[in-house]
Design an enzyme around this catalytic site. Sequence first.
Site, short mmCIF file in Angstrom:
data_model
loop_
_atom_site.label_atom_id
_atom_site.label_comp_id
_atom_site.label_asym_id
_atom_site.label_seq_id
_atom_site.Cartn_x
_atom_site.Cartn_y
_atom_site.Cartn_z
CD GLN A 20 -2.92 -1.20 2.28
OE1 GLN A 20 -2.62 -1.84 3.27
NE2 GLN A 20 -4.06 -0.54 2.17
CD GLU A 33 -4.95 -2.79 9.65
OE1 GLU A 33 -6.06 -2.55 9.11
OE2 GLU A 33 -4.10 -3.53 9.15
CG HIS A 66 0.70 -4.59 -13.32
ND1 HIS A 66 1.93 -5.03 -12.93
CD2 HIS A 66 0.59 -3.33 -12.84
CE1 HIS A 66 2.55 -4.09 -12.24
NE2 HIS A 66 1.75 -3.04 -12.19
CG HIS A 111 -0.81 -5.99 5.27
ND1 HIS A 111 -0.98 -5.38 6.50
CD2 HIS A 111 -1.92 -5.70 4.56
CE1 HIS A 111 -2.13 -4.72 6.51
NE2 HIS A 111 -2.73 -4.91 5.35
CG ASN A 135 -3.31 -7.34 8.09
OD1 ASN A 135 -3.55 -6.87 9.20
ND2 ASN A 135 -3.99 -7.01 7.01
CD GLU A 136 -7.75 -6.96 8.15
OE1 GLU A 136 -8.14 -7.03 6.98
OE2 GLU A 136 -8.01 -5.99 8.89
CE1 TYR A 168 -9.63 0.57 9.51
CE2 TYR A 168 -9.43 -1.80 9.82
CZ TYR A 168 -8.87 -0.58 9.49
OH TYR A 168 -7.54 -0.51 9.14
CG ASN A 188 -6.29 -5.21 11.96
OD1 ASN A 188 -5.47 -4.97 12.87
ND2 ASN A 188 -5.91 -5.54 10.73
NE ARG A 239 0.12 -4.62 11.83
CZ ARG A 239 -0.98 -4.84 11.14
NH1 ARG A 239 -1.98 -3.97 11.15
NH2 ARG A 239 -1.13 -5.93 10.43
#
Length: 499
Positions: A40, A398, A60, A143, A187-188, A331, A329, A98
């Site tokens: 990212q 997160e 791509h 990640h 991650n996740e 949200y 994490n 992180r």
Amino acid sequence: MCWKILLLFALVTLRCEGRSSGQLCFPKDFTWGVATASYQIEGAWNTSGKGESIWDRYTHSHPEQVFDHSSGDVADDSYHQFRADISMLRELGVLFYRFSISWPRILPEGFSNDVNEDGLRYYSELINELHANSIQPLVTMYHWDLPQTLQDLGGWTNPIVADYFVDYARVLFTNFGPKVKAWITFNEPLSFCRSGYGGNDAPGGHSSGLEAYMCAHNVLRAHGMTYRMFEAEFKNKTGGNVGITLDMAWLEPATTSEDDQKSAEVARQFMFGWYAHPIYSKTGDYPPIMRRRIDEISRRQHFPRSRLPTFTEEEVKMIRGSSDFLGLNHYTTYLVAKGKGKVAVQPSFDNDMGVIISQKPEWPKSNSTWLRVVPWGFRKILNWVKKTYDNPLVVITENGISSEPGLQDSKRVNYIDAYLRSLHAAVTQDGCNIIGYTHWSLMDNFEWMRGYSERFGLYEVDYTSPQRTRTPRVSAAYYAKIVKTGCIPSQKYSLVFKY
Ligand code: GBH
């Protein structure tokens, strides 16, 4: 100044200035950080020896899948601009950063027989610079940017990829172990197994009723194997902790009906228990409700065996207890209602789970369709984790929101204020064992399928400037104040950095 032994990072200096009574303050040894991820932010996708990742290939070859047809080719150019990132971390005053390591930057072909020296150099410099500024690295090993070469072998659906992950992990522990005290393997996995094999994420699979379970199975094996390898080969030498990060929205029953209450718990077991139960429960296996439902639905679909794989006894022992801390994490919150109960012809994770998920239209919106502001859900998921897994050690890895463009991000300031109040209650009133908070994200970045259209940064990134100029938003100064004092400001004033 106060000194504390921190469970995660060993001995560090904590800033404890500026506390005043009447404010909501976190315990003195509570730690604060910010997060990013390699694909990212780094850019430099094909330079200095880096191999291709599944996100390179996917963006791509399928630009139409990304909202603004963009990719992480340049992103925030952190590969070249990481010193700017460190200045921002200093400005925020965070105790830890992180970030994630790109597997194909370290091992261009995925395998440990070819190590990219320039990749090692890049992360060494980053880690050294962090230490030079008294910022602890909290490193995510995966990640989502799998080497494409391993995807060509079937990616996470192929059990052998777990072995290659352990080789990769060994390269990381060998090279960075002395300077990194806290590691996150994955991650996740819920996100990348479910959305990679049944949503729109890379690698673009569409078989969540089979491949998503295989993916999860091998990721859990890879996690357990890595944890045991670390214990056997490194822990005594380098010290340090290894954990995993799971994404846990809160799942609230849509109504008070018994059906919806039950369905909400089924959904929690499918989405969180899928990964947490093998690691954190005494049985060391998938949640019984998942086992029952998927076995039964597979049978009704005339499969010769359950689509949910089975761990061997050895694997159960290896995976059970294989985490020094739980990265969480969080949200947003969803509502869960009972599903129609029909067995689909085409197997899928969602059909196996059998619930209907929604959000209340009156919950305040972010700039992302999936993310609504529901602060009380944070306290609820934290209490659910406490109750279900015997109050494990948790780091919030997160939490954050996409905001309106520009620097005046009152949405983010209000979100942080509200979510931290909820977190504060979980820590100080409910006794949840939570030792740190990480804001997502340090700066705007490539937001996967949403490209650069959704902004999660405390710092704004100007994608028209060659250096990807970073500018603090109002929320950056606000967060810096929280980091400095360990308290939630009672008034949201004085919100700019003084230069
Ligand atoms: C995190 O995932 C990621 O770890 C991070 O990389 C990312 O930048 C950050 O969130 C912000 O999004 O579009 O309806 O299909 C959070 C969990 C799971 C949230 C997948 C978005 C897709 C919902 N994510 N979900 S939908």
